[in-house]
Write an enzyme that holds these catalytic residues in place. Structure first.
Site, PDB file in Angstrom:
ATOM      1  N   ARG A  38       0.937  -1.435  -0.011  1.00  0.00           N
ATOM      2  CA  ARG A  38      -0.050   0.192  -0.056  1.00  0.00           C
ATOM      3  C   ARG A  38       0.779   1.385   0.005  1.00  0.00           C
ATOM      4  NH1 ARG A  38      -5.221  -2.118   3.382  1.00  0.00           N
ATOM      5  NH2 ARG A  38      -6.562  -2.597   1.559  1.00  0.00           N
ATOM      6  N   LYS A 199     -20.946 -16.884  -0.934  1.00  0.00           N
ATOM      7  CA  LYS A 199     -22.296 -16.875  -0.710  1.00  0.00           C
ATOM      8  C   LYS A 199     -23.090 -15.827  -1.780  1.00  0.00           C
ATOM      9  CE  LYS A 199     -22.597 -18.023   3.855  1.00  0.00           C
ATOM     10  NZ  LYS A 199     -22.848 -17.605   5.473  1.00  0.00           N
ATOM     11  N   GLY A 356     -10.982  -9.294  -1.856  1.00  0.00           N
ATOM     12  CA  GLY A 356      -9.866  -9.950  -1.074  1.00  0.00           C
ATOM     13  C   GLY A 356      -9.351 -11.371  -1.527  1.00  0.00           C
ATOM     14  N   GLY A 379     -13.604  -3.343   0.197  1.00  0.00           N
ATOM     15  CA  GLY A 379     -15.113  -2.801   0.476  1.00  0.00           C
ATOM     16  C   GLY A 379     -15.364  -1.703  -0.752  1.00  0.00           C
TER      17      GLY A 379
HETATM   18  P1  ADP Z   1     -13.850 -12.030  -2.432  1.00  0.00           P
HETATM   19  O1  ADP Z   1     -13.108 -11.958  -1.180  1.00  0.00           O
HETATM   20  O2  ADP Z   1     -12.847 -12.299  -3.718  1.00  0.00           O
HETATM   21  O3  ADP Z   1     -15.055 -11.144  -2.635  1.00  0.00           O
HETATM   22  P2  ADP Z   1     -15.521 -14.114  -1.484  1.00  0.00           P
HETATM   23  O4  ADP Z   1     -14.995 -13.908  -0.121  1.00  0.00           O
HETATM   24  O5  ADP Z   1     -16.901 -13.769  -2.003  1.00  0.00           O
HETATM   25  O6  ADP Z   1     -14.381 -13.737  -2.509  1.00  0.00           O
HETATM   26  O7  ADP Z   1     -15.167 -15.708  -1.613  1.00  0.00           O
HETATM   27  C1  ADP Z   1     -14.196 -16.477  -1.374  1.00  0.00           C
HETATM   28  C2  ADP Z   1     -14.554 -17.875  -0.756  1.00  0.00           C
HETATM   29  O8  ADP Z   1     -15.174 -18.455  -1.171  1.00  0.00           O
HETATM   30  C3  ADP Z   1     -13.212 -18.619  -0.581  1.00  0.00           C
HETATM   31  O9  ADP Z   1     -12.983 -18.839   0.981  1.00  0.00           O
HETATM   32  C4  ADP Z   1     -13.577 -19.863  -1.087  1.00  0.00           C
HETATM   33  O10 ADP Z   1     -13.168 -21.044  -0.280  1.00  0.00           O
HETATM   34  C5  ADP Z   1     -15.071 -19.977  -0.995  1.00  0.00           C
HETATM   35  N1  ADP Z   1     -15.651 -20.850  -1.979  1.00  0.00           N
HETATM   36  C6  ADP Z   1     -15.493 -20.818  -3.557  1.00  0.00           C
HETATM   37  N2  ADP Z   1     -16.330 -21.909  -4.026  1.00  0.00           N
HETATM   38  C7  ADP Z   1     -16.650 -22.634  -3.022  1.00  0.00           C
HETATM   39  C8  ADP Z   1     -17.579 -23.996  -2.870  1.00  0.00           C
HETATM   40  N3  ADP Z   1     -17.756 -24.514  -4.044  1.00  0.00           N
HETATM   41  N4  ADP Z   1     -17.981 -24.363  -1.483  1.00  0.00           N
HETATM   42  C9  ADP Z   1     -17.489 -23.505  -0.681  1.00  0.00           C
HETATM   43  N5  ADP Z   1     -16.771 -22.418  -0.506  1.00  0.00           N
HETATM   44  C10 ADP Z   1     -16.610 -22.016  -1.691  1.00  0.00           C
HETATM   45 MG    MG Z   2     -13.589 -12.652   0.706  1.00  0.00          MG
END
Ligand code: ADP
Ligand code: MG
Length: 398
Positions: A38, A199, A356, A379
């Site tokens: 950063r 999710k 992230g 965020g």
């Molecule tokens: P970002 O931080 O890039 O926005 P997210 O936090 O939404 O991404 O998602 C990342 C998480 O999603 C990871 O911890 C990964 O393990 C989980 N994940 C991805 N595919 C699956 C799956 N099929 N079942 C369970 N967890 C999953």
């Molecule tokens: Mg995440």
């Protein structure tokens, strides 16, 4: 032409006191900065202004302090780390307003760099309190915001100051805004989005915004299961938000109305336990056993995703396609990431990614540097993908 004010139009800054909002929220262990990324990102703005003879006064927050000074969250060690990164002395004032700040600023010469103490030692910072904005503004003639990652908050040092002083985007903010403009604001079509991750519930606004803007939306990761279940596919023990079936259906309806193709997995890699090296197999998506969970999209799906990447001129990506942290369930994410990187390198694709875990996944695939832009803003990046106005950006518009 940029729609916001940048250092290109800032005019003569020699002898001027320039308050520069930066993101210095770096990881620290035992008083030492463990990752200076950063700081490296904001170095160009600091050096450009200092070289033009400005008195560069850095404003930043660090952590989430309660009201009042907290030695554990002091920016003092960060001043030392910043000096090391930019190769010049960086002064430090033990307060961001009041006598201490005024004295340190008053002692500055042209080209000097000074870091003021954590703005969040005052609750008035987060409240965007006009009296506090006034106190911050007392130390500056011009305001430059180089902290996109804090631009989704209307705080005194990210938004309030821009109303008080002539305000400009720093170079890092500028690069981020230009990349985002190429990604979604004014992209070259066709635009394909990949959204994955755990999710649906954390990304409803994002999905709703994307289906209105992109030509195709690839849904992977855990959230794909919610969509699959909503259309009647049995996903066994997979991570799935069954209660969000109506939301998933609504997103698919909005997509159909906007002419956005939705691409759901046609096969999956299943396992019985969520751990690295777990026994696994590839199955068609309508053949997931009741006791199994989908931890990654399968090879047929990856081929289709890579095909969509080939058809795209622009790709925006948030969220991994599978549980990439535990091998071998990183395969699909790594394959698609490398494919997108190769298309980008070949000059065929503008690729913008953020989030992230997405940044971690791209680093894991070894291709973060090959994307057009990878946002580490967290965020603020997600709010931008949701189509929201970012208060710290709005005030920089020309
Ligand atoms: P970002 O931080 O890039 O926005 P997210 O936090 O939404 O991404 O998602 C990342 C998480 O999603 C990871 O911890 C990964 O393990 C989980 N994940 C991805 N595919 C699956 C799956 N099929 N079942 C369970 N967890 C999953
Ligand atoms: Mg995440």
């Amino acid at each position: 032409m940029a729609a916001f004010k940048t250092l290109d139009t800032i005019g003569n800054v020699s002898g001027k006191r320039v308050l520069v909002r930066v993101d210095l929220n770096v990881p620290v262990a035992d008083g030492k900065v463990t990752d200076a990324t950063r700081i490296e990102r904001v170095a160009p703005t600091i050096l450009e202004l200092a070289d033009k003879g400005a008195r560069v006064i850095l404003l930043a927050h660090f952590g989430r302090p309660k009201e009042g000074p907290d030695p554990a969250l002091s920016l003092a060690p960060i001043a030392t780390a910043t000096a090391e990164v930019i190769g010049r002395p960086v002064g430090f004032a033990a307060d961001c307003i009041g006598d201490k700040a005024a004295a340190a600023v008053g002692a500055m010469k042209d080209g000097d760099i000074l870091l003021l103490e954590n703005t969040r030692f005052y609750k008035a910072e987060e409240k965007n309190d006009p009296a506090f904005v006034e106190q911050l503004a007392a130390n500056g003639d011009i305001f430059v915001n180089d902290a996109f990652s804090a631009a989704h908050r209307a705080h005194a040092s990210t938004e309030g100051l821009a109303h008080k002083l002539p305000a400009y985007a720093g170079r890092t903010m500028q690069a981020e805004l230009e990349a985002l403009e190429k990604g979604l604001g004014n992209p070259v079509k066709p635009v394909v989005a990949i959204v994955g991750g755990a999710k649906v519930s954390s990304k409803i606004d994002l999905l709703m915004n994307l289906v209105k803007k992109v030509d195709a939306l690839v849904i992977g990761g855990g959230m794909a299961n919610t969509f699959l279940a909503a259309r009647g596919t049995d996903v066994g023990k997979s991570l799935c938000e069954h209660d969000l079936a109506p939301t998933a259906k609504q997103i698919m309806i909005e997509a159909a109305q906007s002419g956005c193709a939705i691409i759901l997995p046609s096969d999956g890699v299943i396992a019985r336990e969520f751990k690295a090296g777990a026994a696994n197999e590839v199955v068609a998506i309508d053949a997931v056993p009741a006791d199994a969970m989908i931890l990654d999209v399968g090879p047929k799906t990856v081929a289709s995703v890579n095909d969509w990447i080939d058809r795209a001129n622009t790709l925006v990506w948030n969220g991994p396609l599978g549980a990439f942290e535990i091998e071998p369930f990183d395969k699909a994410t790594v394959s698609a990431a490398r494919h997108a990187a190769a298309r980008t390198k070949a000059g065929k694709l503008v690729s913008v990614a953020g989030g992230g875990d997405t940044v971690a996944a791209l680093n894991h695939a070894g291709v973060a540097d090959d994307f057009t832009y990878v946002s580490t803003a967290g965020g603020a990046f997600l709010e931008w993908m949701e189509g929201k106005e970012l208060p710290g950006v709005e005030v920089l518009k020309a």
